[in-house]
Design an enzyme around this catalytic site. Structure first.
Site, PDB file in Angstrom:
ATOM      1  N   ARG A  56     -13.373  -9.028   0.816  1.00 33.07           N
ATOM      2  CA  ARG A  56     -11.955  -8.766   0.542  1.00 33.07           C
ATOM      3  C   ARG A  56     -11.152 -10.056   0.737  1.00 33.07           C
ATOM      4  O   ARG A  56     -10.259 -10.386  -0.048  1.00 33.07           O
ATOM      5  CB  ARG A  56     -11.405  -7.679   1.496  1.00 33.07           C
ATOM      6  CG  ARG A  56     -12.003  -6.300   1.286  1.00 33.07           C
ATOM      7  CD  ARG A  56     -11.521  -5.661   0.004  1.00 33.07           C
ATOM      8  NE  ARG A  56     -10.077  -5.513  -0.052  1.00 33.07           N
ATOM      9  CZ  ARG A  56      -9.385  -4.495   0.483  1.00 33.07           C
ATOM     10  NH1 ARG A  56     -10.021  -3.520   1.096  1.00 33.07           N
ATOM     11  NH2 ARG A  56      -8.060  -4.448   0.366  1.00 33.07           N
ATOM     12  N   CYS A  83     -16.328   1.294   0.410  1.00 41.54           N
ATOM     13  CA  CYS A  83     -15.133   0.465   0.652  1.00 41.54           C
ATOM     14  C   CYS A  83     -14.733   0.448   2.123  1.00 41.54           C
ATOM     15  O   CYS A  83     -14.035  -0.450   2.548  1.00 41.54           O
ATOM     16  CB  CYS A  83     -13.979   0.960  -0.206  1.00 41.54           C
ATOM     17  SG  CYS A  83     -13.522   2.652   0.182  1.00 41.54           S
ATOM     18  N   HIS A  93      -7.357   1.058  -6.642  1.00 39.65           N
ATOM     19  CA  HIS A  93      -7.507   0.097  -5.532  1.00 39.65           C
ATOM     20  C   HIS A  93      -8.125  -1.179  -6.127  1.00 39.65           C
ATOM     21  O   HIS A  93      -9.284  -1.508  -5.865  1.00 39.65           O
ATOM     22  CB  HIS A  93      -8.406   0.713  -4.451  1.00 39.65           C
ATOM     23  CG  HIS A  93      -8.317   0.053  -3.106  1.00 39.65           C
ATOM     24  ND1 HIS A  93      -7.508  -1.038  -2.851  1.00 39.65           N
ATOM     25  CD2 HIS A  93      -8.954   0.333  -1.929  1.00 39.65           C
ATOM     26  CE1 HIS A  93      -7.646  -1.388  -1.585  1.00 39.65           C
ATOM     27  NE2 HIS A  93      -8.509  -0.578  -1.000  1.00 39.65           N
ATOM     28  N   GLN A 101      -9.850  -3.935  -3.903  1.00 41.34           N
ATOM     29  CA  GLN A 101     -11.160  -3.501  -3.435  1.00 41.34           C
ATOM     30  C   GLN A 101     -12.218  -3.753  -4.510  1.00 41.34           C
ATOM     31  O   GLN A 101     -13.303  -4.286  -4.230  1.00 41.34           O
ATOM     32  CB  GLN A 101     -11.108  -1.997  -3.086  1.00 41.34           C
ATOM     33  CG  GLN A 101     -12.423  -1.430  -2.624  1.00 41.34           C
ATOM     34  CD  GLN A 101     -12.854  -1.993  -1.284  1.00 41.34           C
ATOM     35  OE1 GLN A 101     -12.092  -1.962  -0.327  1.00 41.34           O
ATOM     36  NE2 GLN A 101     -14.068  -2.525  -1.213  1.00 41.34           N
ATOM     37  N   ARG A 154       0.890  -1.178   0.000  1.00 39.62           N
ATOM     38  CA  ARG A 154       0.000   0.000   0.000  1.00 39.62           C
ATOM     39  C   ARG A 154       0.916   1.213   0.000  1.00 39.62           C
ATOM     40  O   ARG A 154       1.680   1.416   0.944  1.00 39.62           O
ATOM     41  CB  ARG A 154      -0.898  -0.015   1.232  1.00 39.62           C
ATOM     42  CG  ARG A 154      -1.593   1.289   1.467  1.00 39.62           C
ATOM     43  CD  ARG A 154      -2.716   1.188   2.462  1.00 39.62           C
ATOM     44  NE  ARG A 154      -3.850   0.514   1.871  1.00 39.62           N
ATOM     45  CZ  ARG A 154      -5.074   0.477   2.406  1.00 39.62           C
ATOM     46  NH1 ARG A 154      -5.302   1.068   3.547  1.00 39.62           N
ATOM     47  NH2 ARG A 154      -6.047  -0.146   1.800  1.00 39.62           N
ATOM     48  N   ASP A 211     -17.440   6.784  -1.101  1.00 44.64           N
ATOM     49  CA  ASP A 211     -16.188   6.655  -0.356  1.00 44.64           C
ATOM     50  C   ASP A 211     -15.914   8.010   0.308  1.00 44.64           C
ATOM     51  O   ASP A 211     -16.576   9.012   0.017  1.00 44.64           O
ATOM     52  CB  ASP A 211     -15.047   6.260  -1.325  1.00 44.64           C
ATOM     53  CG  ASP A 211     -13.708   6.040  -0.624  1.00 44.64           C
ATOM     54  OD1 ASP A 211     -13.700   5.829   0.610  1.00 44.64           O
ATOM     55  OD2 ASP A 211     -12.662   6.097  -1.305  1.00 44.64           O
TER      56      ASP A 211
END
Ligand code: CP
Ligand code: NVA
Length: 307
Positions: free
Chosen positions: A293, A265, A130, A133, A103, A225
Protein backbone atom coordinates in the site's frame (compact mmCIF):
# COMPACT_ATOMS: atom_id res chain seq x y z
CA UNK A 1 -7.05 20.43 -15.23
CA UNK A 2 -6.45 18.86 -11.79
CA UNK A 3 -6.45 15.06 -11.59
CA UNK A 4 -8.15 12.84 -9.02
CA UNK A 5 -7.82 9.15 -8.16
CA UNK A 6 -11.39 8.01 -7.61
CA UNK A 7 -11.83 4.90 -9.76
CA UNK A 8 -9.55 2.71 -11.88
CA UNK A 9 -11.97 2.98 -14.80
CA UNK A 10 -10.93 6.67 -15.09
CA UNK A 11 -7.38 5.61 -16.04
CA UNK A 12 -6.07 3.81 -19.12
CA UNK A 13 -4.21 0.50 -18.85
CA UNK A 14 -1.00 2.35 -19.84
CA UNK A 15 -1.45 4.99 -17.13
CA UNK A 16 -2.02 2.33 -14.46
CA UNK A 17 0.97 0.35 -15.70
CA UNK A 18 3.09 3.55 -15.56
CA UNK A 19 1.99 4.17 -11.97
CA UNK A 20 2.94 0.62 -11.03
CA UNK A 21 6.34 0.98 -12.67
CA UNK A 22 6.85 4.15 -10.63
CA UNK A 23 5.75 2.27 -7.48
CA UNK A 24 8.40 -0.40 -8.17
CA UNK A 25 11.02 2.32 -8.67
CA UNK A 26 10.03 4.22 -5.49
CA UNK A 27 10.03 0.98 -3.47
CA UNK A 28 13.56 0.13 -4.65
CA UNK A 29 14.76 3.68 -4.03
CA UNK A 30 13.25 3.75 -0.52
CA UNK A 31 14.78 0.39 0.38
CA UNK A 32 18.25 1.32 -0.88
CA UNK A 33 18.77 4.96 0.07
CA UNK A 34 15.42 6.48 1.03
CA UNK A 35 13.21 8.53 -1.28
CA UNK A 36 14.18 11.95 -2.59
CA UNK A 37 12.07 14.69 -0.92
CA UNK A 38 10.09 15.43 -4.08
CA UNK A 39 6.96 16.42 -2.12
CA UNK A 40 8.71 19.01 0.08
CA UNK A 41 6.18 21.66 1.18
CA UNK A 42 3.25 19.52 0.07
CA UNK A 43 0.60 18.50 2.60
CA UNK A 44 -2.19 15.95 2.50
CA UNK A 45 -5.48 16.14 4.45
CA UNK A 46 -6.67 12.63 5.30
CA UNK A 47 -10.41 12.54 5.95
CA UNK A 48 -11.71 9.38 7.63
CA UNK A 49 -15.39 8.60 8.14
CA UNK A 50 -14.51 5.00 9.11
CA UNK A 51 -11.68 3.27 11.00
CA UNK A 52 -8.39 2.36 9.29
CA UNK A 53 -4.94 0.97 10.01
CA UNK A 54 -3.33 0.42 6.60
CA UNK A 55 -4.79 3.37 4.72
CA UNK A 56 -4.08 5.84 7.47
CA UNK A 57 -0.52 4.75 8.24
CA UNK A 58 0.57 4.07 4.65
CA UNK A 59 -0.62 7.44 3.33
CA UNK A 60 0.91 9.28 6.27
CA UNK A 61 4.25 7.50 5.85
CA UNK A 62 4.15 7.88 2.06
CA UNK A 63 3.93 11.66 2.44
CA UNK A 64 6.71 11.73 5.08
CA UNK A 65 9.07 9.53 3.04
CA UNK A 66 8.66 11.90 0.09
CA UNK A 67 9.37 14.98 2.22
CA UNK A 68 5.75 16.11 2.70
CA UNK A 69 3.24 16.23 5.56
CA UNK A 70 -0.08 14.56 6.32
CA UNK A 71 -2.91 15.58 8.64
CA UNK A 72 -5.37 13.06 10.04
CA UNK A 73 -8.95 14.27 10.31
CA UNK A 74 -11.09 11.91 12.36
CA UNK A 75 -14.79 11.15 11.73
CA UNK A 76 -15.87 13.17 14.76
CA UNK A 77 -13.60 16.10 13.92
CA UNK A 78 -15.01 17.53 10.72
CA UNK A 79 -18.42 15.84 10.52
CA UNK A 80 -18.31 15.65 6.73
CA UNK A 81 -21.74 16.59 5.38
CA UNK A 82 -23.12 17.01 8.91
CA UNK A 83 -21.22 19.76 10.74
CA UNK A 84 -20.38 21.31 7.39
CA UNK A 85 -21.34 20.63 3.78
CA UNK A 86 -18.98 18.59 1.62
CA UNK A 87 -18.72 21.49 -0.82
CA UNK A 88 -17.57 23.84 1.95
CA UNK A 89 -15.12 21.32 3.44
CA UNK A 90 -13.57 20.84 -0.02
CA UNK A 91 -13.20 24.53 -0.70
CA UNK A 92 -11.75 25.30 2.75
CA UNK A 93 -9.21 22.46 2.59
CA UNK A 94 -8.17 23.54 -0.93
CA UNK A 95 -6.68 26.69 0.62
CA UNK A 96 -4.74 24.87 3.36
CA UNK A 97 -3.35 21.68 1.82
CA UNK A 98 -2.26 20.37 -1.59
CA UNK A 99 -4.08 17.05 -1.81
CA UNK A 100 -7.01 15.29 -0.08
CA UNK A 101 -7.41 11.59 0.65
CA UNK A 102 -10.81 10.55 1.96
CA UNK A 103 -12.46 7.37 3.24
CA UNK A 104 -16.22 7.79 3.04
CA UNK A 105 -19.39 5.76 3.44
CA UNK A 106 -21.17 6.92 0.27
CA UNK A 107 -19.29 6.95 -3.00
CA UNK A 108 -21.17 10.08 -3.99
CA UNK A 109 -19.38 11.93 -1.17
CA UNK A 110 -15.96 11.30 -2.69
CA UNK A 111 -17.32 12.51 -6.04
CA UNK A 112 -18.61 15.68 -4.38
CA UNK A 113 -15.27 16.27 -2.64
CA UNK A 114 -13.49 15.97 -5.99
CA UNK A 115 -16.01 18.20 -7.71
CA UNK A 116 -15.60 21.07 -5.23
CA UNK A 117 -11.88 20.83 -4.42
CA UNK A 118 -9.30 22.70 -6.52
CA UNK A 119 -6.73 20.08 -5.52
CA UNK A 120 -6.40 16.34 -6.29
CA UNK A 121 -8.67 13.98 -4.35
CA UNK A 122 -7.82 10.32 -3.67
CA UNK A 123 -10.46 7.72 -2.81
CA UNK A 124 -9.29 5.85 0.30
CA UNK A 125 -12.34 3.51 0.15
CA UNK A 126 -16.03 4.10 -0.41
CA UNK A 127 -19.03 1.77 -0.36
CA UNK A 128 -18.46 1.26 -4.12
CA UNK A 129 -14.71 0.69 -4.56
CA UNK A 130 -11.18 0.68 -3.13
CA UNK A 131 -8.82 1.67 -5.97
CA UNK A 132 -5.69 2.25 -3.83
CA UNK A 133 -6.03 -1.27 -2.48
CA UNK A 134 -6.25 -2.68 -6.01
CA UNK A 135 -3.03 -0.87 -6.98
CA UNK A 136 -1.23 -2.54 -4.07
CA UNK A 137 -2.82 -5.86 -5.05
CA UNK A 138 -1.58 -5.47 -8.64
CA UNK A 139 1.90 -4.57 -7.40
CA UNK A 140 1.96 -7.73 -5.26
CA UNK A 141 0.78 -9.92 -8.15
CA UNK A 142 3.30 -8.36 -10.57
CA UNK A 143 6.13 -8.90 -8.07
CA UNK A 144 5.14 -12.56 -7.88
CA UNK A 145 4.41 -13.38 -11.52
CA UNK A 146 6.14 -10.60 -13.50
CA UNK A 147 2.84 -9.28 -14.91
CA UNK A 148 -0.91 -9.78 -14.57
CA UNK A 149 -1.33 -10.85 -18.17
CA UNK A 150 -3.15 -14.17 -18.68
CA UNK A 151 -3.42 -14.91 -14.94
CA UNK A 152 -6.59 -16.26 -13.36
CA UNK A 153 -7.60 -14.22 -10.32
CA UNK A 154 -10.43 -15.70 -8.22
CA UNK A 155 -12.20 -13.58 -5.63
CA UNK A 156 -14.14 -15.60 -3.04
CA UNK A 157 -16.80 -13.97 -0.87
CA UNK A 158 -18.80 -10.75 -0.82
CA UNK A 159 -19.05 -8.80 -4.10
CA UNK A 160 -18.02 -5.63 -2.26
CA UNK A 161 -15.90 -2.48 -2.78
CA UNK A 162 -12.64 -4.48 -2.77
CA UNK A 163 -14.02 -6.97 -5.31
CA UNK A 164 -15.05 -4.14 -7.64
CA UNK A 165 -11.60 -2.54 -7.78
CA UNK A 166 -9.87 -5.92 -8.06
CA UNK A 167 -12.12 -6.84 -10.99
CA UNK A 168 -11.40 -3.53 -12.73
CA UNK A 169 -7.61 -3.74 -12.28
CA UNK A 170 -7.64 -7.33 -13.56
CA UNK A 171 -9.51 -6.26 -16.68
CA UNK A 172 -7.24 -3.24 -17.19
CA UNK A 173 -4.01 -5.23 -16.79
CA UNK A 174 -4.89 -8.41 -18.66
CA UNK A 175 -5.97 -10.95 -16.02
CA UNK A 176 -9.17 -13.02 -16.04
CA UNK A 177 -11.39 -12.38 -13.02
CA UNK A 178 -13.82 -14.85 -11.43
CA UNK A 179 -16.12 -14.06 -8.52
CA UNK A 180 -17.54 -16.83 -6.37
CA UNK A 181 -19.93 -16.00 -3.53
CA UNK A 182 -23.56 -16.39 -2.49
CA UNK A 183 -26.07 -15.57 -5.27
CA UNK A 184 -27.45 -12.57 -3.34
CA UNK A 185 -24.01 -11.04 -2.77
CA UNK A 186 -22.77 -10.68 -6.33
CA UNK A 187 -20.89 -7.63 -7.60
CA UNK A 188 -23.28 -4.80 -8.51
CA UNK A 189 -24.58 -4.71 -12.10
CA UNK A 190 -23.10 -1.24 -12.69
CA UNK A 191 -19.61 -2.32 -11.62
CA UNK A 192 -19.96 -5.52 -13.71
CA UNK A 193 -21.00 -3.49 -16.75
CA UNK A 194 -17.93 -1.25 -16.42
CA UNK A 195 -15.72 -4.31 -15.85
CA UNK A 196 -17.06 -6.07 -18.92
CA UNK A 197 -16.56 -2.96 -21.07
CA UNK A 198 -12.90 -2.81 -20.00
CA UNK A 199 -12.50 -6.60 -20.43
CA UNK A 200 -13.86 -6.42 -23.96
CA UNK A 201 -11.15 -3.90 -24.88
CA UNK A 202 -8.31 -5.85 -23.26
CA UNK A 203 -9.53 -9.32 -24.28
CA UNK A 204 -9.93 -10.64 -20.74
CA UNK A 205 -12.77 -12.60 -19.13
CA UNK A 206 -15.01 -11.80 -16.17
CA UNK A 207 -17.30 -14.49 -14.77
CA UNK A 208 -19.37 -15.51 -11.74
CA UNK A 209 -19.36 -19.09 -10.39
CA UNK A 210 -21.65 -20.00 -7.48
CA UNK A 211 -19.43 -23.01 -6.66
CA UNK A 212 -16.13 -21.95 -5.02
CA UNK A 213 -14.49 -25.34 -5.67
CA UNK A 214 -15.12 -24.97 -9.38
CA UNK A 215 -14.10 -21.29 -9.36
CA UNK A 216 -10.60 -21.89 -7.96
CA UNK A 217 -9.62 -24.61 -10.48
CA UNK A 218 -6.35 -23.43 -12.07
CA UNK A 219 -6.32 -20.17 -10.11
CA UNK A 220 -3.05 -18.21 -9.91
CA UNK A 221 -4.45 -15.88 -7.25
CA UNK A 222 -7.16 -16.46 -4.64
CA UNK A 223 -8.43 -13.33 -2.91
CA UNK A 224 -10.92 -12.84 -0.12
CA UNK A 225 -12.25 -10.10 2.15
CA UNK A 226 -14.58 -9.70 5.12
CA UNK A 227 -18.16 -10.97 4.78
CA UNK A 228 -19.45 -7.78 6.46
CA UNK A 229 -17.97 -4.47 5.40
CA UNK A 230 -17.84 -1.32 7.50
CA UNK A 231 -21.31 0.22 7.57
CA UNK A 232 -23.09 -3.17 7.20
CA UNK A 233 -22.64 -4.30 10.81
CA UNK A 234 -26.42 -4.79 11.29
CA UNK A 235 -26.35 -7.51 8.61
CA UNK A 236 -23.49 -9.47 10.20
CA UNK A 237 -25.62 -12.33 11.59
CA UNK A 238 -27.51 -12.79 8.33
CA UNK A 239 -24.24 -12.84 6.40
CA UNK A 240 -22.56 -15.27 8.78
CA UNK A 241 -25.34 -17.75 7.96
CA UNK A 242 -24.71 -17.81 4.18
CA UNK A 243 -20.98 -17.18 3.71
CA UNK A 244 -19.30 -20.22 5.42
CA UNK A 245 -19.22 -22.32 2.19
CA UNK A 246 -17.02 -19.51 0.83
CA UNK A 247 -14.32 -19.74 3.47
CA UNK A 248 -10.78 -19.74 2.03
CA UNK A 249 -9.30 -22.78 3.78
CA UNK A 250 -6.60 -25.32 2.94
CA UNK A 251 -9.05 -27.64 1.19
CA UNK A 252 -10.09 -24.88 -1.19
CA UNK A 253 -6.55 -23.63 -1.82
CA UNK A 254 -5.43 -27.19 -2.71
CA UNK A 255 -7.74 -27.14 -5.72
CA UNK A 256 -5.91 -24.18 -7.29
CA UNK A 257 -2.50 -24.24 -9.04
CA UNK A 258 0.31 -25.45 -6.78
CA UNK A 259 2.00 -22.02 -6.97
CA UNK A 260 -1.21 -20.07 -6.21
CA UNK A 261 -0.89 -17.02 -3.98
CA UNK A 262 -3.54 -15.96 -1.47
CA UNK A 263 -4.36 -12.31 -0.92
CA UNK A 264 -6.64 -10.43 1.51
CA UNK A 265 -6.91 -6.66 1.82
CA UNK A 266 -7.11 -7.00 5.65
CA UNK A 267 -8.37 -6.64 8.31
CA UNK A 268 -8.97 -10.43 8.31
CA UNK A 269 -11.59 -12.22 10.35
CA UNK A 270 -9.67 -15.41 10.93
CA UNK A 271 -11.96 -18.42 11.19
CA UNK A 272 -14.55 -16.71 9.01
CA UNK A 273 -13.53 -15.76 5.43
CA UNK A 274 -9.99 -17.16 5.89
CA UNK A 275 -8.41 -19.74 8.21
CA UNK A 276 -5.20 -19.20 10.21
CA UNK A 277 -3.58 -22.05 8.24
CA UNK A 278 -4.08 -20.22 4.96
CA UNK A 279 -3.45 -16.68 6.26
CA UNK A 280 -0.13 -17.81 7.76
CA UNK A 281 0.63 -20.57 5.25
CA UNK A 282 3.08 -20.83 2.36
CA UNK A 283 0.68 -19.44 -0.25
CA UNK A 284 -0.13 -16.31 1.76
CA UNK A 285 1.18 -12.94 0.63
CA UNK A 286 -1.02 -10.96 3.04
CA UNK A 287 1.71 -8.91 4.66
CA UNK A 288 3.79 -8.03 1.57
CA UNK A 289 0.43 -7.03 0.05
CA UNK A 290 -0.38 -4.74 2.99
CA UNK A 291 3.13 -3.24 2.85
CA UNK A 292 2.70 -2.54 -0.86
CA UNK A 293 0.00 0.00 0.00
CA UNK A 294 2.88 2.34 0.92
CA UNK A 295 4.65 1.99 -2.42
CA UNK A 296 1.58 1.95 -4.66
CA UNK A 297 0.19 5.06 -2.98
CA UNK A 298 3.46 6.98 -3.27
CA UNK A 299 3.20 6.46 -7.01
CA UNK A 300 -0.45 7.57 -7.09
CA UNK A 301 0.36 10.77 -5.17
CA UNK A 302 3.40 11.62 -7.32
CA UNK A 303 1.44 11.08 -10.55
CA UNK A 304 -1.38 13.35 -9.32
CA UNK A 305 1.11 16.18 -8.82
CA UNK A 306 2.61 15.78 -12.32
CA UNK A 307 1.65 18.53 -14.75
N1 CP B 1 -7.14 -2.68 3.54
C1 CP B 1 -7.40 -1.51 4.15
O1 CP B 1 -7.83 -0.54 3.52
O2 CP B 1 -7.17 -1.49 5.49
P1 CP B 1 -7.60 -0.35 6.53
O3 CP B 1 -9.11 -0.42 6.62
O4 CP B 1 -6.95 -0.72 7.82
O5 CP B 1 -7.15 0.97 5.99
N1 NVA C 1 -14.67 -4.42 2.38
C1 NVA C 1 -14.03 -3.89 3.57
C2 NVA C 1 -12.67 -3.40 3.23
C3 NVA C 1 -11.90 -2.83 4.38
C4 NVA C 1 -10.54 -2.35 3.97
C5 NVA C 1 -14.87 -2.76 4.14
O1 NVA C 1 -15.37 -1.94 3.37
O2 NVA C 1 -15.04 -2.72 5.36
Amino acid sequence: MKKDFIALADYSSEELQDMLSLAIHLKKEWKSSGNAPILKNKAMAMIFQKPSLRTRVSFDMAMRHLGGDALYLSPAEIGLGKRESIADVSRVLSGFVDIIMARVFEHDHILQLAQWADIPVINGLSDYNHPCQAMADALTIIEEFGSMRALKVVYIGDGNNVAVSLMHICAKLGADFIHSGPQDYQISPIAMKIGKQIAEKTGTKIAYFPDPQQAVENADVIYTDTWTSMGQEEEAKKREAVFPPYQVNEKLVERAKSEVIVLHCLPAHRGQEITDEVADGKHSRLFPQAHNRLHAQKAIIVKLFEE
